[in-house]
Design a protein around this motif. Structure first.
Motif, PDB file in Angstrom:
ATOM      1  N   THR A  70       0.651  -1.441   0.044  1.00  0.00           N
ATOM      2  CA  THR A  70      -0.131  -0.257   0.264  1.00  0.00           C
ATOM      3  C   THR A  70       0.786   1.223   0.182  1.00  0.00           C
ATOM      4  N   ALA A  71      -0.090   2.039  -0.547  1.00  0.00           N
ATOM      5  CA  ALA A  71       1.022   3.387  -0.278  1.00  0.00           C
ATOM      6  C   ALA A  71      -0.081   4.697  -0.313  1.00  0.00           C
ATOM      7  N   ARG A  72       0.498   6.037  -0.464  1.00  0.00           N
ATOM      8  CA  ARG A  72       0.025   7.145  -0.636  1.00  0.00           C
ATOM      9  C   ARG A  72       0.201   8.034  -1.888  1.00  0.00           C
ATOM     10  N   CYS A  73      -0.440   8.233  -2.133  1.00  0.00           N
ATOM     11  CA  CYS A  73      -0.211   8.603  -3.720  1.00  0.00           C
ATOM     12  C   CYS A  73      -1.075  10.189  -3.932  1.00  0.00           C
ATOM     13  N   GLU A  74       0.018  10.741  -4.221  1.00  0.00           N
ATOM     14  CA  GLU A  74      -0.464  12.927  -3.819  1.00  0.00           C
ATOM     15  C   GLU A  74      -0.470  12.896  -5.373  1.00  0.00           C
ATOM     16  N   GLU A  75      -0.387  12.037  -6.262  1.00  0.00           N
ATOM     17  CA  GLU A  75      -0.696  12.679  -8.215  1.00  0.00           C
ATOM     18  C   GLU A  75      -2.058  11.863  -8.709  1.00  0.00           C
ATOM     19  N   PHE A  76      -2.096  11.233  -7.421  1.00  0.00           N
ATOM     20  CA  PHE A  76      -3.900  10.515  -7.990  1.00  0.00           C
ATOM     21  C   PHE A  76      -5.001  11.373  -7.913  1.00  0.00           C
ATOM     22  N   LYS A  77      -4.127  13.237  -6.614  1.00  0.00           N
ATOM     23  CA  LYS A  77      -5.290  13.642  -6.804  1.00  0.00           C
ATOM     24  C   LYS A  77      -5.393  14.514  -7.117  1.00  0.00           C
ATOM     25  N   THR A  78      -4.737  14.613  -8.181  1.00  0.00           N
ATOM     26  CA  THR A  78      -4.571  15.501  -9.747  1.00  0.00           C
ATOM     27  C   THR A  78      -5.533  15.245 -10.709  1.00  0.00           C
ATOM     28  N   GLU A  79      -5.727  15.872 -11.916  1.00  0.00           N
ATOM     29  CA  GLU A  79      -6.334  15.019 -12.895  1.00  0.00           C
ATOM     30  C   GLU A  79      -5.513  14.787 -13.696  1.00  0.00           C
ATOM     31  N   GLU A  80      -4.192  15.110 -13.824  1.00  0.00           N
ATOM     32  CA  GLU A  80      -3.253  13.864 -14.023  1.00  0.00           C
ATOM     33  C   GLU A  80      -3.102  13.041 -13.991  1.00  0.00           C
ATOM     34  N   GLY A  81      -4.063  12.983 -12.638  1.00  0.00           N
ATOM     35  CA  GLY A  81      -2.933  10.971 -12.660  1.00  0.00           C
ATOM     36  C   GLY A  81      -3.966  10.497 -11.932  1.00  0.00           C
ATOM     37  N   LEU A  82      -5.458  11.110 -12.369  1.00  0.00           N
ATOM     38  CA  LEU A  82      -6.380  10.619 -12.376  1.00  0.00           C
ATOM     39  C   LEU A  82      -6.266   9.799 -14.198  1.00  0.00           C
ATOM     40  N   LYS A  83      -6.125  10.594 -15.274  1.00  0.00           N
ATOM     41  CA  LYS A  83      -5.980  10.110 -16.844  1.00  0.00           C
ATOM     42  C   LYS A  83      -4.901   9.117 -16.647  1.00  0.00           C
ATOM     43  N   LYS A  84      -4.095   9.137 -15.603  1.00  0.00           N
ATOM     44  CA  LYS A  84      -3.057   8.276 -16.158  1.00  0.00           C
ATOM     45  C   LYS A  84      -3.586   7.114 -15.357  1.00  0.00           C
ATOM     46  N   ALA A  85      -4.041   7.383 -14.582  1.00  0.00           N
ATOM     47  CA  ALA A  85      -5.004   6.036 -14.349  1.00  0.00           C
ATOM     48  C   ALA A  85      -5.959   5.103 -14.963  1.00  0.00           C
ATOM     49  N   TYR A  86      -6.713   5.902 -15.402  1.00  0.00           N
ATOM     50  CA  TYR A  86      -8.000   5.435 -16.793  1.00  0.00           C
ATOM     51  C   TYR A  86      -7.296   5.432 -17.636  1.00  0.00           C
ATOM     52  N   ASN A  87      -6.344   6.091 -17.976  1.00  0.00           N
ATOM     53  CA  ASN A  87      -5.430   5.323 -19.173  1.00  0.00           C
ATOM     54  C   ASN A  87      -4.831   4.140 -19.281  1.00  0.00           C
ATOM     55  N   ILE A  88      -4.421   3.736 -17.940  1.00  0.00           N
ATOM     56  CA  ILE A  88      -3.858   2.475 -17.583  1.00  0.00           C
ATOM     57  C   ILE A  88      -5.301   0.812 -17.111  1.00  0.00           C
ATOM     58  N   ILE A  89      -6.634   1.536 -16.732  1.00  0.00           N
ATOM     59  CA  ILE A  89      -7.833   0.634 -16.460  1.00  0.00           C
ATOM     60  C   ILE A  89      -7.313   0.144 -18.264  1.00  0.00           C
ATOM     61  N   LYS A  90      -8.454   0.962 -19.324  1.00  0.00           N
ATOM     62  CA  LYS A  90      -8.426   0.630 -20.648  1.00  0.00           C
ATOM     63  C   LYS A  90      -7.675   0.131 -20.736  1.00  0.00           C
ATOM     64  N   ILE A  91      -6.700   0.256 -21.283  1.00  0.00           N
ATOM     65  CA  ILE A  91      -5.345  -0.605 -21.358  1.00  0.00           C
ATOM     66  C   ILE A  91      -5.453  -2.102 -21.053  1.00  0.00           C
ATOM     67  N   PHE A  92      -5.189  -2.585 -19.487  1.00  0.00           N
ATOM     68  CA  PHE A  92      -5.574  -3.789 -19.238  1.00  0.00           C
ATOM     69  C   PHE A  92      -6.555  -4.058 -18.857  1.00  0.00           C
ATOM     70  N   GLY A  93      -7.636  -3.405 -19.469  1.00  0.00           N
ATOM     71  CA  GLY A  93      -8.883  -4.230 -20.267  1.00  0.00           C
ATOM     72  C   GLY A  93     -10.157  -4.270 -18.610  1.00  0.00           C
ATOM     73  N   ILE A  94      -9.874  -3.086 -17.666  1.00  0.00           N
ATOM     74  CA  ILE A  94     -10.518  -3.849 -16.358  1.00  0.00           C
ATOM     75  C   ILE A  94     -11.548  -2.759 -16.388  1.00  0.00           C
ATOM     76  N   ASP A  95     -13.054  -3.762 -16.437  1.00  0.00           N
ATOM     77  CA  ASP A  95     -14.401  -3.639 -16.140  1.00  0.00           C
ATOM     78  C   ASP A  95     -14.697  -2.440 -14.648  1.00  0.00           C
ATOM     79  N   GLY A  96     -14.093  -2.904 -13.458  1.00  0.00           N
ATOM     80  CA  GLY A  96     -14.616  -2.744 -12.169  1.00  0.00           C
ATOM     81  C   GLY A  96     -12.966  -2.647 -11.414  1.00  0.00           C
ATOM     82  N   ILE A  97     -13.424  -1.570  -9.991  1.00  0.00           N
ATOM     83  CA  ILE A  97     -12.198  -2.103  -9.230  1.00  0.00           C
ATOM     84  C   ILE A  97     -12.861  -1.926  -7.877  1.00  0.00           C
TER      85      ILE A  97
END
Length: 319
Positions: A70-97
């Motif tokens: 586990t880790a805390r992530c300040e980047e995830f609190k930003t719009e850019e960080g959320l977009k990066k996460a969303y792109n990874i979700i699409k790349i790996f074909g994740i339907d729900g988390i």
């Protein structure tokens, strides 16, 4: 729903592994693929993802911590960080988390859901500070860890005829202090939710001394007065010898209790069933003996209520 991702975020809590195990095995039982996301939202942004199977969660139900880390992530609190996460979700074909963590983790999950990602939160934190649920995963184990320490400390303070202040965790919530203090017979319990002054504490100690008491245990939640400053003031006003024990992160480790293993297993299975039934943006909770779920926005808007009745009972029984 063909592929589910699972992650642990924020502070670790005993029972998180039991929840991961329940998520993985319930999903696989229902012919759904599971991807483990390491190091919370930080790992999601960086694509630290691996497939999990039945064997990968074997022999973990009894282990503290989290195998996903586990880790805390300040980047995830930003719009850019959320977009990066969303792109990874699409790349790996994740339907729900499924997100296992505290209120901060749920806020992260809610932000992610705004991109159209179905999410379900499972409350995992020793602090028991999630308002929508009676208990969080890890709380019972933490209380029992404190209780074990309290019992041992009482042996030595009785031998030396001292006062011992035991500082426990909980951030701004006093539940660990309250439950451990009541079950351990502490002479006083100091929590953020209840105003206190040093003179009242000293009066309790002096009255006990006048009745022939030779030792005292005070439980102090970390979100209140500095324990070492309190010890100094008590010594000056009562003449009693005072020691301080700060239990620290020992409360976050250790093999989870049966109660935490069962709670985690029930919550993990329920979270998977929610996603498979088409429900999302939910937080799993326990009310009474029933596993229930709430809308994530509703859950985050609830205010945690301190159990004043239990606190008063602890006061009565400590006379």
């Amino acid at each position: 729903m063909k592929t589910i991702g699972v992650l642990t975020s924020g502070g670790d809590a005993p029972g998180m592994n039991a929840a991961i195990r329940a998520v993985v095995r319930t999903a696989i039982y229902n012919k759904v693929r599971v991807l483990g996301i390491k190091r919370g939202f930080n790992g999601l942004i960086r694509g630290e993802i691996e497939e999990m199977d039945v064997a990968s969660v074997g022999e973990i139900i009894h282990r503290g911590g989290t195998i996903l880390h586990t880790a805390r992530c300040e980047e995830f609190k930003t719009e850019e960080g959320l977009k990066k996460a969303y792109n990874i979700i699409k790349i790996f074909g994740i339907d729900g988390i499924i997100v296992i963590g505290g209120d901060g983790s749920f806020r992260g999950a809610r932000d992610l859901s705004k991109f159209g990602v179905p999410v379900v939160g499972i409350p995992g934190t020793i602090d028991n500070d999630i308002a929508c649920t009676d208990f969080t995963i890890g709380f019972d184990t933490a209380v029992n860890t404190v209780l074990d320490a309290l019992n041992k400390i009482r042996d030595t303070v009785t031998s030396h005829e001292r006062v011992n202040i035991i500082e426990v965790m909980g951030r701004n919530a006093g539940d660990i202090a309250l439950y451990a203090g009541l079950s351990g017979g502490a002479e006083d319990i100091i929590v953020p939710e209840i105003p206190f002054n040093v003179d009242n504490v000293c009066r309790i100690l002096i009255e006990g001394k006048n009745r022939g008491k030779v030792s005292y245990i005070l439980i102090v939640a970390e979100g209140t007065k500095n324990s070492f400053q309190l010890a100094k003031e008590v010594e000056e006003k009562t003449g009693l010898e005072v020691r301080v024990t700060v239990l620290g992160h020992i409360q976050r480790g250790g093999s989870p209790t049966a109660a935490d293993r069962i709670l985690a297993s029930r919550m993990g299975a329920h979270a998977v069933k929610l996603l498979l039934s088409g429900k999302s943006n939910r937080v799993v909770a326990i009310r009474g003996s029933q596993i229930v779920d709430y809308d994530i926005d509703e859950a985050l808007s609830m205010k945690k209520e301190f159990d004043h009745e239990m606190y008063e009972l602890a006061k009565i029984l400590s006379i």
